[in-house]
Design a protein around this motif. Structure first.
Motif, mmCIF file in Angstrom:
data_model
loop_
_atom_site.group_PDB
_atom_site.id
_atom_site.type_symbol
_atom_site.label_atom_id
_atom_site.label_comp_id
_atom_site.label_asym_id
_atom_site.label_seq_id
_atom_site.Cartn_x
_atom_site.Cartn_y
_atom_site.Cartn_z
ATOM 1 N N SER A 1 -10.180 8.777 -10.863
ATOM 2 C CA SER A 1 -11.365 8.704 -10.400
ATOM 3 C C SER A 1 -11.456 7.176 -9.911
ATOM 4 O O SER A 1 -11.690 6.808 -8.409
ATOM 5 N N ILE A 2 -11.029 6.308 -10.756
ATOM 6 C CA ILE A 2 -12.081 4.498 -10.703
ATOM 7 C C ILE A 2 -10.262 4.387 -10.192
ATOM 8 O O ILE A 2 -10.704 3.559 -9.292
ATOM 9 N N PHE A 3 -9.190 4.553 -10.467
ATOM 10 C CA PHE A 3 -8.282 4.211 -9.567
ATOM 11 C C PHE A 3 -8.318 4.149 -7.645
ATOM 12 O O PHE A 3 -7.862 4.174 -7.200
ATOM 13 N N LEU A 4 -9.095 5.604 -8.032
ATOM 14 C CA LEU A 4 -8.191 6.187 -5.934
ATOM 15 C C LEU A 4 -10.021 5.387 -5.090
ATOM 16 O O LEU A 4 -9.823 5.330 -4.086
ATOM 17 N N ILE A 5 -10.747 4.401 -5.883
ATOM 18 C CA ILE A 5 -11.761 4.162 -5.209
ATOM 19 C C ILE A 5 -10.677 2.420 -4.869
ATOM 20 O O ILE A 5 -11.100 2.275 -3.782
ATOM 21 N N VAL A 6 -10.066 1.930 -5.682
ATOM 22 C CA VAL A 6 -9.143 1.208 -5.009
ATOM 23 C C VAL A 6 -8.334 1.334 -4.492
ATOM 24 O O VAL A 6 -7.505 0.767 -2.962
ATOM 25 N N TRP A 7 -7.401 2.825 -4.128
ATOM 26 C CA TRP A 7 -6.594 2.934 -3.137
ATOM 27 C C TRP A 7 -7.023 3.559 -1.782
ATOM 28 O O TRP A 7 -6.675 3.024 -0.596
ATOM 29 N N LEU A 8 -8.918 3.914 -1.988
ATOM 30 C CA LEU A 8 -9.194 4.065 -0.307
ATOM 31 C C LEU A 8 -9.078 2.596 0.207
ATOM 32 O O LEU A 8 -9.462 2.294 1.413
ATOM 33 N N ILE A 9 -9.320 1.813 -0.691
ATOM 34 C CA ILE A 9 -9.954 0.145 -0.541
ATOM 35 C C ILE A 9 -8.985 -0.424 0.300
ATOM 36 O O ILE A 9 -8.910 -1.088 1.681
ATOM 37 N N CYS A 10 -7.603 -0.110 -0.871
ATOM 38 C CA CYS A 10 -6.731 -1.506 -0.097
ATOM 39 C C CYS A 10 -6.097 0.017 1.017
ATOM 40 O O CYS A 10 -5.535 -0.622 2.595
ATOM 41 N N THR A 11 -6.228 1.498 1.566
ATOM 42 C CA THR A 11 -5.703 2.014 3.024
ATOM 43 C C THR A 11 -6.289 1.773 4.268
ATOM 44 O O THR A 11 -6.050 1.292 4.463
ATOM 45 N N THR B 1 1.228 -1.614 -0.234
ATOM 46 C CA THR B 1 -0.153 0.307 -0.234
ATOM 47 C C THR B 1 0.987 1.116 0.105
ATOM 48 O O THR B 1 0.168 2.247 -0.324
ATOM 49 N N LYS B 2 2.237 0.525 0.415
ATOM 50 C CA LYS B 2 2.916 2.655 0.776
ATOM 51 C C LYS B 2 3.276 2.465 -0.595
ATOM 52 O O LYS B 2 3.694 4.009 -0.774
ATOM 53 N N ILE B 3 3.224 1.713 -2.384
ATOM 54 C CA ILE B 3 3.519 2.832 -3.038
ATOM 55 C C ILE B 3 2.213 3.792 -4.125
ATOM 56 O O ILE B 3 2.668 4.061 -4.782
ATOM 57 N N PHE B 4 1.400 4.156 -2.895
ATOM 58 C CA PHE B 4 0.902 5.099 -3.868
ATOM 59 C C PHE B 4 0.872 6.398 -2.666
ATOM 60 O O PHE B 4 -0.169 7.620 -3.048
ATOM 61 N N LEU B 5 1.717 6.159 -2.386
ATOM 62 C CA LEU B 5 2.334 7.784 -1.195
ATOM 63 C C LEU B 5 3.606 7.819 -2.016
ATOM 64 O O LEU B 5 3.575 7.171 -2.169
ATOM 65 N N PRO B 6 4.305 9.243 -1.830
ATOM 66 C CA PRO B 6 5.913 9.125 -1.977
ATOM 67 C C PRO B 6 6.703 8.204 -2.209
ATOM 68 O O PRO B 6 8.190 8.260 -2.856
ATOM 69 N N ALA C 1 0.067 2.338 11.675
ATOM 70 C CA ALA C 1 -1.319 2.804 11.682
ATOM 71 C C ALA C 1 -0.874 4.378 11.291
ATOM 72 O O ALA C 1 -2.018 4.458 10.683
ATOM 73 N N PHE C 2 -0.496 5.226 12.746
ATOM 74 C CA PHE C 2 -1.152 6.702 12.277
ATOM 75 C C PHE C 2 -0.144 7.352 11.110
ATOM 76 O O PHE C 2 -0.165 8.764 10.654
ATOM 77 N N MET C 3 1.163 6.793 10.483
ATOM 78 C CA MET C 3 2.073 7.435 9.841
ATOM 79 C C MET C 3 0.720 7.224 8.262
ATOM 80 O O MET C 3 0.456 8.086 7.851
ATOM 81 N N ILE C 4 0.325 5.722 8.212
ATOM 82 C CA ILE C 4 -0.412 5.606 6.821
ATOM 83 C C ILE C 4 -1.602 6.652 6.397
ATOM 84 O O ILE C 4 -2.218 6.969 5.311
ATOM 85 N N LEU C 5 -2.163 6.569 8.389
ATOM 86 C CA LEU C 5 -3.509 7.595 8.165
ATOM 87 C C LEU C 5 -3.275 9.075 7.747
ATOM 88 O O LEU C 5 -4.126 9.900 7.094
ATOM 89 N N ARG C 6 -2.689 9.666 8.173
ATOM 90 C CA ARG C 6 -1.855 11.172 8.133
ATOM 91 C C ARG C 6 -1.601 11.302 6.676
ATOM 92 O O ARG C 6 -1.923 11.911 5.701
ATOM 93 N N GLU C 7 -0.488 10.498 5.684
ATOM 94 C CA GLU C 7 0.144 10.010 4.857
ATOM 95 C C GLU C 7 -1.369 10.499 3.331
ATOM 96 O O GLU C 7 -0.858 11.480 2.800
ATOM 97 N N PHE C 8 -1.646 9.384 3.495
ATOM 98 C CA PHE C 8 -2.811 8.822 2.556
ATOM 99 C C PHE C 8 -3.733 10.971 3.233
ATOM 100 O O PHE C 8 -4.723 11.410 1.723
ATOM 101 N N SER C 9 -4.251 10.461 4.174
ATOM 102 C CA SER C 9 -4.966 12.150 4.297
ATOM 103 C C SER C 9 -4.325 13.191 3.832
ATOM 104 O O SER C 9 -5.822 13.986 3.420
#
Length: 364
Positions: free
Chosen positions: A270-280, A21-26, A98-106
């Protein structure tokens, strides 16, 4: 739902999602900053250390009572005091994830997707459903991960393939050693922490039906996670050649924006954003679950559910501590992705070694 009924597919799926899941971040940009055109080689070197984590976890479990988790096995081998200290380190690791993935994806959502929405609302919108899933237990997490993994992998394949088709630089991997041979090799060793989330197997394998299936699930997880990370970095370099690659904040989001599959299929983010949200949400659920289970087993509680709500408040409180988006990213890259191997490799191997020595003393 019955316990001890989670299979190879569910276990491998949980591990894969927790790692990739970290690949969706920087992360891709950070790898390119370190290794340049040889960023893919850092992933390759880091993956070579991942089996050490697996052997350490397996060694700890086999030197303890049958059915023990990583937490109970560690306390059994190391004793109540040193074992509790090591288990507290495991809790700290999952809590940080937990708190890092929450903050970064937010921050991704607040910066590029819904900039007018308050950050606190986004944090809670991700944390509450993740806590609900974590409350349901590892069986539910496993089945959700198994259902979702096909969607995640296929969407990533379409994303990377579409990006390369839209724009590709032929000499993207030249020069071979990027920022330098010594820099790449040393960074690969340090960044073995990229696979530190594999520590979740210490909570998964006691819930499997058969002990002989442990290794299959572990190697499937390691292999698929490695291939996904490797293909992502290579495709990113071809789509955004160095040094352009170090100027992109959220690489996969930008790739989704440049994809053109013809005149009528453009801007597919917009399509891939749904997948990223689920994954996160799944990764956050796994981190919350492992944190609460670690605490509950240290405190000798019968279940982990009563700890979900207080831990959710703590995760939210820590998630708002970074003063900015870059501060949150730096916390992840400068600490968790540098020292993560201490939690995932060093501590299990140390515990395994002590377990072997104690077993020898009992037999002599």
């Amino acid at each position: 739902m019955k316990k001890h009924h989670i299979g190879i597919h569910e276990v491998a799926s949980v591990g894969i999602i927790f790692i990739i899941t970290k690949i969706f971040l920087p992360l891709p940009r950070a790898m390119v900053e370190i290794g340049g055109t040889a960023a893919w080689m850092i992933i390759l070197i880091a993956a070579l250390f991942c089996p050490l984590c697996w052997w350490g976890i397996k060694g700890v479990m086999t030197n303890a009572k049958p059915g023990s988790s990583l937490i109970t096995a560690t306390e059994e081998i190391m004793g109540p005091y040193l074992g509790s200290l090591i288990n507290l380190s495991y809790f700290s690791f999952f809590f940080m994830v937990a708190f890092m993935i929450l903050r970064e994806f937010s921050e991704v959502l607040a910066t590029d997707i819904i900039p007018r929405t308050p950050l606190s609302f986004i944090l809670l919108s991700l944390l509450i459903p993740a806590s609900v899933v974590a409350h349901s237990g590892i069986e539910v997490l496993g089945r959700i991960s198994w259902i979702t993994i096909g969607l995640v992998v296929s969407s990533l394949a379409i994303l990377l393939f579409g990006g390369v088709l839209t724009h590709s630089e032929p000499n993207a991997l030249v020069p071979f050693w990027g920022t330098g041979k010594s820099q790449v090799i040393s960074s690969g060793v340090v960044k073995s922490s990229l696979f530190s989330e594999f520590l979740v197997f210490g909570f998964l394998i006691p819930r499997m039906r058969k002990q002989e299936e442990w290794a299959k699930a572990a190697w499937w997880c390691i292999t698929i996670s490695f291939l996904i990370l490797l293909c992502t970095i290579i495709a990113y370099l071809f789509i955004f050649p160095y040094p352009t690659a170090i100027r992109v904040n959220f690489p996969l989001l930008e790739i989704s924006r440049i994809i053109i599959f013809g005149r009528w299929i453009q801007r597919v983010e917009s399509i891939f954003l749904i997948v990223w949200l689920i994954c996160t949400v799944i990764k956050l659920s796994i981190a919350v679950y492992c944190s609460t289970v670690t605490l509950s087993q240290m405190l000798k509680l019968p279940t982990h559910q009563p700890l979900i709500f207080p831990l959710m408040i703590c995760i939210y409180s820590f998630a708002i501590l970074p003063t900015s988006e870059m501060s949150a990213v730096n916390w992840d890259q400068d600490f968790l992705r540098v020292y993560g191997s201490i939690f995932s490799i060093c501590l299990p191997l140390l515990t395994w070694g002590v377990g072997i020595l104690r077993k020898k003393r009992r037999t002599t």
